[in-house]
Scaffold this motif. Structure first.
Motif, PDB file in Angstrom:
ATOM      1  N   ARG A 347       0.846  -1.197   0.000  1.00 20.76           N
ATOM      2  CA  ARG A 347       0.000   0.000   0.000  1.00 20.76           C
ATOM      3  C   ARG A 347       0.879   1.245   0.000  1.00 20.76           C
ATOM      4  O   ARG A 347       1.793   1.366   0.800  1.00 20.76           O
ATOM      5  N   TRP A 348       0.604   2.164  -0.899  1.00 22.11           N
ATOM      6  CA  TRP A 348       1.401   3.383  -0.998  1.00 22.11           C
ATOM      7  C   TRP A 348       0.502   4.605  -0.856  1.00 22.11           C
ATOM      8  O   TRP A 348      -0.516   4.711  -1.551  1.00 22.11           O
ATOM      9  N   ASN A 349       0.879   5.516   0.027  1.00 19.36           N
ATOM     10  CA  ASN A 349       0.256   6.835   0.036  1.00 19.36           C
ATOM     11  C   ASN A 349       0.830   7.618  -1.139  1.00 19.36           C
ATOM     12  O   ASN A 349       2.047   7.646  -1.331  1.00 19.36           O
ATOM     13  N   LYS A 350      -0.026   8.269  -1.904  1.00 21.97           N
ATOM     14  CA  LYS A 350       0.447   8.949  -3.114  1.00 21.97           C
ATOM     15  C   LYS A 350       0.420  10.463  -2.911  1.00 21.97           C
ATOM     16  O   LYS A 350      -0.557  11.032  -2.449  1.00 21.97           O
ATOM     17  N   LEU A 351       1.530  11.085  -3.267  1.00 23.68           N
ATOM     18  CA  LEU A 351       1.691  12.533  -3.163  1.00 23.68           C
ATOM     19  C   LEU A 351       2.477  13.032  -4.376  1.00 23.68           C
ATOM     20  O   LEU A 351       3.112  12.241  -5.083  1.00 23.68           O
ATOM     21  N   THR A 352       2.446  14.341  -4.593  1.00 26.18           N
ATOM     22  CA  THR A 352       3.314  14.948  -5.601  1.00 26.18           C
ATOM     23  C   THR A 352       4.213  15.973  -4.922  1.00 26.18           C
ATOM     24  O   THR A 352       3.762  16.725  -4.050  1.00 26.18           O
ATOM     25  N   MET A 353       5.473  15.975  -5.315  1.00 22.47           N
ATOM     26  CA  MET A 353       6.395  16.997  -4.799  1.00 22.47           C
ATOM     27  C   MET A 353       6.145  18.333  -5.489  1.00 22.47           C
ATOM     28  O   MET A 353       6.370  19.386  -4.904  1.00 22.47           O
ATOM     29  N   ALA A 354       5.710  18.263  -6.750  1.00 16.20           N
ATOM     30  CA  ALA A 354       5.499  19.490  -7.512  1.00 16.20           C
ATOM     31  C   ALA A 354       4.387  19.265  -8.524  1.00 16.20           C
ATOM     32  O   ALA A 354       4.247  18.171  -9.080  1.00 16.20           O
ATOM     33  N   HIS A 355       3.601  20.274  -8.755  1.00 16.96           N
ATOM     34  CA  HIS A 355       2.623  20.247  -9.834  1.00 16.96           C
ATOM     35  C   HIS A 355       3.364  20.505 -11.142  1.00 16.96           C
ATOM     36  O   HIS A 355       4.170  21.420 -11.245  1.00 16.96           O
ATOM     37  N   GLY A 356       3.106  19.675 -12.149  1.00 23.13           N
ATOM     38  CA  GLY A 356       3.746  19.869 -13.442  1.00 23.13           C
ATOM     39  C   GLY A 356       5.159  19.312 -13.483  1.00 23.13           C
ATOM     40  O   GLY A 356       5.604  18.618 -12.570  1.00 23.13           O
TER      41      GLY A 356
END
Length: 730
Positions: A347-356
């Protein structure tokens, strides 16, 4: 009751929820809008692959006379064996009853059909895998056999991570999908609608938002919307997500809006907020919209009539995974590819470091669209705040950063912030193989919990990399992959063939580059895919500049993948099998001495790449000069010290012996006593626990207030030893 229900329709991943609804729910929380979210995909899978429902599957197939193939006859004959353990296998894959792995791995315990036919090869491919992983793989084959039965006897469109995908792929016309939707419910549809009905009756939302990330979700999204429109006419229905963002930017077919009231594009926060406002305000009130398609006076119109700007990343809130059945997702191990196992196992929590994307230049990529074009990084402290909130909410400390390409400078800042807070996390992400990923940065990322990166080598040819505008060379990629590998971070590479103007010779040479990268151990995983032309890429916008002629069609529905003719006239698809077969072998450390011709059943030219090209690239040492602005970070512990006093020819020397204990070894260095004391204090100030680490320039200035010749000290043997054991220059 809730204001909005957000739904991911069947099917995406089995092991973790697709994050689109969680991102949107996190934002809507900040606006006081009540939201319930559900992943219909995992709920349908768990209902289907249960003893109760699969008994119905067997009965239905028998009554309908759809059991035709030898494989499906075998599965039906073994139905009692399947049903007896099906619930227990699912429970095991959900992480319960780990001791069941020993039983699963017992020969003859699981019934076996066609998916087990290659098991001998799979044992070889997976090597000496652990008991739990081997059991997961066997259990996955067990489920895939049952999946084959569903496809053959119940619903030809079924797939674990996609449903009726063909109907959504580059469907320039809505005709085929529309006609299919006029049919009755399939067995899978009935399961889906039954679960959907229960939720809608319980929650009674004003708006249902269907998140459609992939073509494999499209049919089910329309089927759900169709059912809602017929049975809950008071509910407004909208669609957003990756598929409409890329494919439905030119939609004109009014029949689409028999199913959906609104289709929103790109970042969903403001568009969905404004759609909800329009529902609350009611008819007759002039509403504002952001990047939204709707039907007006019998025509499809695109409304972007608000002056409000999109929310900055600091204001979108933390993804909220509440309502999702996080403990019920199942981890599977399908194929012997290390990176693919990360996708499907755990199971992975999903995030983004940066938009684009901070690079945003690759010519095959949809860089004209906002989700890539608009680059906005998230501050490291805010990002780690969100990580901590998600750990508390989900109980999981694994993170997949789903960036187009995570920026090295932000990765460094995030790593330092993680270590400053003493968080224990596991994470991986996508990158560009750029020169800023130095050996020291890779060690820092590893220390913060990074276990893997994936990046695009694409076509391993400097000419084509330049044409792609990738901003890297093959030699540079080799060094960066070496840096990650030496830090014990797994490296996966996306590989491409059939790029416009690519010659047969360049394909062969690209394979030779890949062979050498695997042989030297600096790549651990890879995947070949054939170039596809997309409408929103630089190549799609200016095809003549890249030597291709596109076959444009009238667009009424989806528009992304574009058929084209390459002026070279080469049939690149014929390379597919040989490239993938060779890679499978290289990933498992064999067949490096096979001639490249061995992989193909047609004549290919000899490679023009020197057999030691990658080896020589790695042997070329990089410039060791330290930048004045470089940050100095010490990852180790403080030393145990002992003063030494030695007399030589009447001169007394005072030295300081420092013993550093790492997790695996003991390191000793000896320096002048005063300089040693200065060094210990400098190391103390340079740990990630400090708010601000010294720059090289600041360190030098501090040293030279007491001593002379800082460079002589910095490049001395004791410091070089520390540089190999946790003293980083970033």
């Amino acid at each position: 009751m809730k204001d909005i229900v957000l739904i991911t329709p069947p099917f995406t991943q089995l092991n973790t929820p697709y994050p689109g609804t969680a991102y949107l729910k996190g934002f809507l929380n900040t606006k006081g809008i009540s939201v319930f979210q559900m992943d219909l995909g995992i709920e349908v899978i768990l209902e289907l692959f249960s003893e109760k429902t699969f008994q119905q599957v067997f009965d239905f197939a028998f009554e309908e006379g759809t059991i035709v193939s030898e494989n499906s006859h075998r599965i039906y004959a073994l139905r009692e064996d399947y049903l007896q353990i099906l619930d227990k296998v699912i429970s095991f894959l959900q992480g319960s009853n780990p001791t069941f792995a020993r039983q699963i791995c017992t020969e003859g315990f699981l019934p076996e059909a066609s998916r087990f036919s290659a098991l001998e090869d799979m044992d070889w491919a997976f090597g000496a895998m652990g008991l739990q992983d081997k059991a997961k793989h066997l259990a996955t084959l067990f489920l895939e056999d049952l999946s084959d039965f569903v496809v053959e006897c119940i619903d030809e469109n079924f797939g674990f991570s996609r449903y009726a995908e063909r109907l959504g792929q580059s469907a320039n016309s809505f005709d085929e999908l529309y006609e299919y939707l006029q049919g009755g419910f399939t067995f899978i549809d009935e399961l889906t609608i039954e679960i959907l009905d229960a939720r809608l009756q319980e929650i009674q939302p004003k708006l249902v938002g269907l998140s459609v990330p992939f073509p494999g979700n499209l049919y089910s999204a329309f089927k759900c919307a169709q059912h809602i429109k017929k049975n809950y006419p008071e509910i407004t229905v909208s669609m957003g997500g990756g598929f409409p963002n890329t494919e439905l930017r030119s939609v004109t077919d009014t029949r689409v809006f028999e199913f959906f009231d609104y289709i929103t594009l790109d970042d969903g926060e403001l568009p969905v907020e404004l759609v909800f406002d329009s529902i609350i305000n009611g008819k007759g009130v002039k509403s504002e919209f952001k990047r939204t398609f709707l039907l007006e006076e019998g025509k499809v119109v695109y409304k972007n009539n608000t002056k409000r700007a999109d929310y900055k990343q600091v204001a979108v809130g933390t993804p909220d995974y509440s309502d999702l059945k996080l403990q019920e997702y199942i981890s599977v191990i399908e194929i012997a590819n290390p990176m693919h196992s990360l996708w499907s196992d755990g199971r992975w929590n999903k995030l983004t470091m940066a938009h684009g994307c901070y690079w945003g230049k690759c010519t095959f990529c949809d860089i004209s669209l906002d989700y890539i074009k608009v680059y906005e990084p998230v501050a490291a402290n805010l990002l780690v705040d969100r990580m901590e909130q998600m750990i508390e909410q989900t109980g999981e400390n694994g993170f997949h950063f789903v960036d187009e390409a995570a920026p090295p400078s932000l990765m460094k800042a995030v790593a330092l912030e993680i270590m400053k807070r003493k968080l224990v996390v596991t994470w991986w992400t996508n990158i560009r193989f750029e020169k800023n990923f130095t050996k020291d940065l890779c060690y820092l990322l590893k220390a913060s919990g990074c276990i893997a990166v994936s990046g695009g080598l694409e076509v391993a040819s400097d000419r084509l990399l330049k044409l792609i505008d990738k901003g890297v060379t093959v030699e540079q990629v080799a060094r960066v992959t070496r840096n990650f590998t030496e830090a014990d971070i797994m490296v996966h590479s996306y590989l491409m063939y059939g790029y416009p103007t690519q010659t047969v010779q360049e394909t062969v040479d690209s394979l030779e580059m890949v062979r050498q990268l695997f042989e030297l151990g600096v790549l651990q995983s890879g995947f070949w895919h054939q170039f596809a032309l997309t409408a929103h890429s630089p190549i799609g916008i200016n095809p003549s500049e890249y030597g291709i002629t596109p076959n444009y069609k009238n667009i009424e529905f989806a528009n992304n993948d574009v058929e084209f003719k390459d002026h070279t006239g080469i049939d690149h698809s014929k390379f597919s099998y040989g490239l993938k077969k060779s890679l499978f072998n290289y990933m498992h450390g064999i067949a490096f001495d096979f001639p490249l011709q061995e992989w193909f059943d047609f004549e290919i030219p000899d490679t023009t790449i020197h057999p030691d090209f990658i080896y020589d690239s790695l042997a070329n040492e990089e410039n060791l000069n330290t930048k004045q602005t470089s940050k100095i970070v010490w990852l180790g512990n403080m030393p145990v010290t002992e003063h030494k006093r030695k007399s030589k020819k009447g001169v007394i020397y005072n030295s300081l012996e420092m013993t550093f204990h790492s997790k695996r070894e003991e390191i000793k260095i000896t320096t002048d006593k005063e300089k040693g004391a200065w060094l210990i204090e400098a190391l103390r100030k340079s740990t990630p626990l400090n708010q601000k680490q010294n720059s090289f320039k600041e360190l030098k200035q501090d040293f030279e207030q007491q001593f002379e010749h800082f460079e002589l000290f910095w490049y001395s043997k004791p410091i070089n030893i520390l540089r190999e054991h946790g003293l980083l220059v970033l």
